[in-house]
Design a protein around this motif. Structure first.
Motif, mmCIF file in Angstrom:
data_model
loop_
_atom_site.group_PDB
_atom_site.id
_atom_site.type_symbol
_atom_site.label_atom_id
_atom_site.label_comp_id
_atom_site.label_asym_id
_atom_site.label_seq_id
_atom_site.Cartn_x
_atom_site.Cartn_y
_atom_site.Cartn_z
ATOM 1 N N SER A 213 0.846 -1.186 0.000
ATOM 2 C CA SER A 213 0.000 0.000 0.000
ATOM 3 C C SER A 213 0.886 1.242 0.000
ATOM 4 O O SER A 213 1.887 1.296 0.708
ATOM 5 N N ALA A 220 -0.576 -6.573 -0.027
ATOM 6 C CA ALA A 220 -1.592 -7.476 -0.546
ATOM 7 C C ALA A 220 -0.936 -8.540 -1.417
ATOM 8 O O ALA A 220 0.067 -8.280 -2.090
ATOM 9 N N LEU A 230 -4.796 -9.515 2.584
ATOM 10 C CA LEU A 230 -4.193 -8.293 3.080
ATOM 11 C C LEU A 230 -3.456 -8.593 4.374
ATOM 12 O O LEU A 230 -3.961 -9.332 5.235
ATOM 13 N N TYR A 254 -2.518 -1.639 -5.926
ATOM 14 C CA TYR A 254 -3.146 -0.568 -5.164
ATOM 15 C C TYR A 254 -3.269 0.666 -6.039
ATOM 16 O O TYR A 254 -2.370 0.961 -6.838
ATOM 17 N N GLY A 258 -4.108 4.856 -2.550
ATOM 18 C CA GLY A 258 -4.354 3.831 -1.545
ATOM 19 C C GLY A 258 -5.800 3.568 -1.205
ATOM 20 O O GLY A 258 -6.098 2.763 -0.316
ATOM 21 N N THR A 259 -6.727 4.184 -1.909
ATOM 22 C CA THR A 259 -8.139 4.068 -1.543
ATOM 23 C C THR A 259 -8.814 2.825 -2.118
ATOM 24 O O THR A 259 -9.851 2.396 -1.609
ATOM 25 N N THR A 260 -8.289 2.277 -3.191
ATOM 26 C CA THR A 260 -8.860 1.059 -3.769
ATOM 27 C C THR A 260 -7.751 0.067 -4.110
ATOM 28 O O THR A 260 -6.580 0.431 -4.255
ATOM 29 N N LEU A 261 -8.157 -1.168 -4.247
ATOM 30 C CA LEU A 261 -7.258 -2.254 -4.616
ATOM 31 C C LEU A 261 -7.906 -3.012 -5.767
ATOM 32 O O LEU A 261 -9.106 -3.301 -5.735
ATOM 33 N N ASP A 274 -12.211 -2.277 -1.312
ATOM 34 C CA ASP A 274 -11.795 -1.285 -0.321
ATOM 35 C C ASP A 274 -10.714 -1.947 0.534
ATOM 36 O O ASP A 274 -11.016 -2.892 1.280
ATOM 37 N N PRO A 275 -9.455 -1.481 0.454
ATOM 38 C CA PRO A 275 -8.387 -2.156 1.182
ATOM 39 C C PRO A 275 -8.450 -1.952 2.696
ATOM 40 O O PRO A 275 -7.770 -2.643 3.448
ATOM 41 N N GLN A 276 -9.252 -0.991 3.141
ATOM 42 C CA GLN A 276 -9.398 -0.777 4.582
ATOM 43 C C GLN A 276 -10.338 -1.808 5.204
ATOM 44 O O GLN A 276 -10.074 -2.317 6.295
ATOM 45 N N TYR A 296 -2.487 0.621 -12.140
ATOM 46 C CA TYR A 296 -3.150 1.914 -11.987
ATOM 47 C C TYR A 296 -2.285 3.014 -12.579
ATOM 48 O O TYR A 296 -1.051 2.971 -12.507
#
Length: 405
Positions: A213, A220, A230, A254, A258-261, A274-276, A296
């Protein structure tokens, strides 16, 4: 370089120089007993360098055809020869699984990239651009090799895996190297001391890809067991498992913010998470073919996917926010195994089973260049942080460096 002369190398043991305007033959060079495999002009146009079936590279006067020097050291055919842009160095790639660097003026051997005894599956630049890490197979074990990115000098071998290493990645701060492979284990090593830090287990089959990340101490992994996982990169603790794919997960990336994977699978889908929380966000429309690679754009607005079917091998670009297909880049003749964006987002590099690396304009899709030299499929591509170099690895057991600006 002035466009007036064309050089050709042949298995008939000759290099022929031709007038590029009239097609008239100007000169014939003869020397190696087994014929020529590659030929290239020096940047100043004064010298021709050839790669030969007898395992040598040779230098010739481009004007007189006089043989100037033989570069000896390879133990098998030299498939590719390239000059550095300033003309001071020559790089040669051989079927002996090595790349060699030479002083173009003296013919002196400078460095050799060697170590893997089988295909190199993955490569990654350190964040400072000083080191290249490669993952593959050496002397009966899965290894990660570290190389000086400027000289080609071998730094060390991390031989911790029992089987082939398929994935390698640096943490954003350059302190940790993560490797995964056929043994299904994720191993973390200190990038400065090269000591083993910890081993993460949980996957029940091969690990094909690993990514850190950009904003958190997590990473990941993508696996043949149809899942992505993760992990906490500091403690090694398993955070969550992403399920939903119905076949092997081959690639993972990622978003730069860092908001999506994103994950790509043999089931012909790309999924966003959502990686969170590990929550599934969206699935891109099912493709007519395999999705083997994803990347990305640096601004996180576009996702590039490598899609391969029986009759088509192309890069598809998608709008991440809408899931809409934006563009298609076509040209490769076989499966696209790796995709990478340049750090400024202006270029895309692709590596293919057709043994080539292609460079594209990320905005227009214009094909900028094709790099040939590998003798087997290209497994991984990576841009240097300074955007001047592109590295590629291959099933032929070599890493090649390409000057792109």
């Amino acid at each position: 370089p002035d466009g007036k002369t064309l050089a050709t190398g042949s298995n008939d043991k000759t290099v022929r120089l031709w007038d590029a305007m009239t097609g008239q033959r100007k000169k014939t060079l003869r020397r190696p007993t087994d014929g020529f495999r590659a030929v290239v002009y020096s940047p100043d146009g004064k010298t021709l360098a050839t790669g030969n079936w007898d395992g040598t590279a040779r230098l010739w006067s481009a004007y007189s055809g006089r043989h100037k020097a033989a570069l000896r050291g390879h133990t098998a055919v030299v498939h590719s020869v390239v000059y550095s842009p300033d003309g001071k160095m020559i790089a040669t790639a051989s079927a002996d699984d090595t790349v060699r660097l030479w002083n173009a003026k003296t013919g002196k051997h400078i460095a050799t990239f060697s170590g893997h005894t089988r295909s190199i599956s993955a490569i990654a630049y350190s964040p400072d651009g000083g080191t290249i890490a490669s993952g593959g197979f050496t002397a009966g074990r899965g290894t990660s090799q570290l190389w000086d990115a400027r000289t080609g000098a071998h730094k060390t071998t991390l031989s911790e895996h029992v089987r082939d290493v398929f994935a390698v990645a640096y943490s954003p701060d350059g302190k940790i190297i993560a490797t995964g492979g056929r043994d299904g284990k994720l191993r973390l090593s200190n990038a400065q001391t090269w000591e083993h830090v910890t081993t993460l287990t949980g996957h029940t089959s091969f690990i094909y890809a690993v990514a850190f990340s950009p904003i958190a101490r997590t990473l990941a992994t993508a696996s043949r067991d149809k899942t992505a996982r993760l992990w906490d990169a500091q403690s090694g603790k398993h955070i969550t498992t992403l399920t939903g794919h119905t076949s092997s997960v081959l690639s993972i990336a990622y978003a730069p913010d860092g908001t999506t994977l994103a994950t790509a699978s043999v089931d012909a889908t790309v999924r966003l998470w959502d990686p969170q929380t590990g929550k599934h966000i969206a699935t891109f429309p099912k493709f007519q073919g395999l999705v083997l690679s994803i990347a990305y754009s640096p601004d996180a607005e576009t996702l590039a996917t490598g899609i391969s079917s029986a009759n088509n091998h192309a890069v598809w670009l998608w709008d991440v926010s809408t899931g809409k297909h934006i563009a298609t880049f076509s040209g490769h003749a076989s499966v696209i195994r790796s995709i990478a964006y340049s750090h400024d987002g202006t270029k895309i590099a692709t590596g293919s089973e057709d043994k080539t690396v292609r460079l594209w304009d990320a905005k227009t899709g214009t094909h900028l260049a094709t790099f040939s030299g590998h003798t087997e499929g290209v497994t991984s591509v990576a841009f240097s942080p300074d955007r001047n170099m592109l590295a590629s690895s291959s099933d032929d057991g070599t890493i090649l460096l390409w000057k792109i600006r």
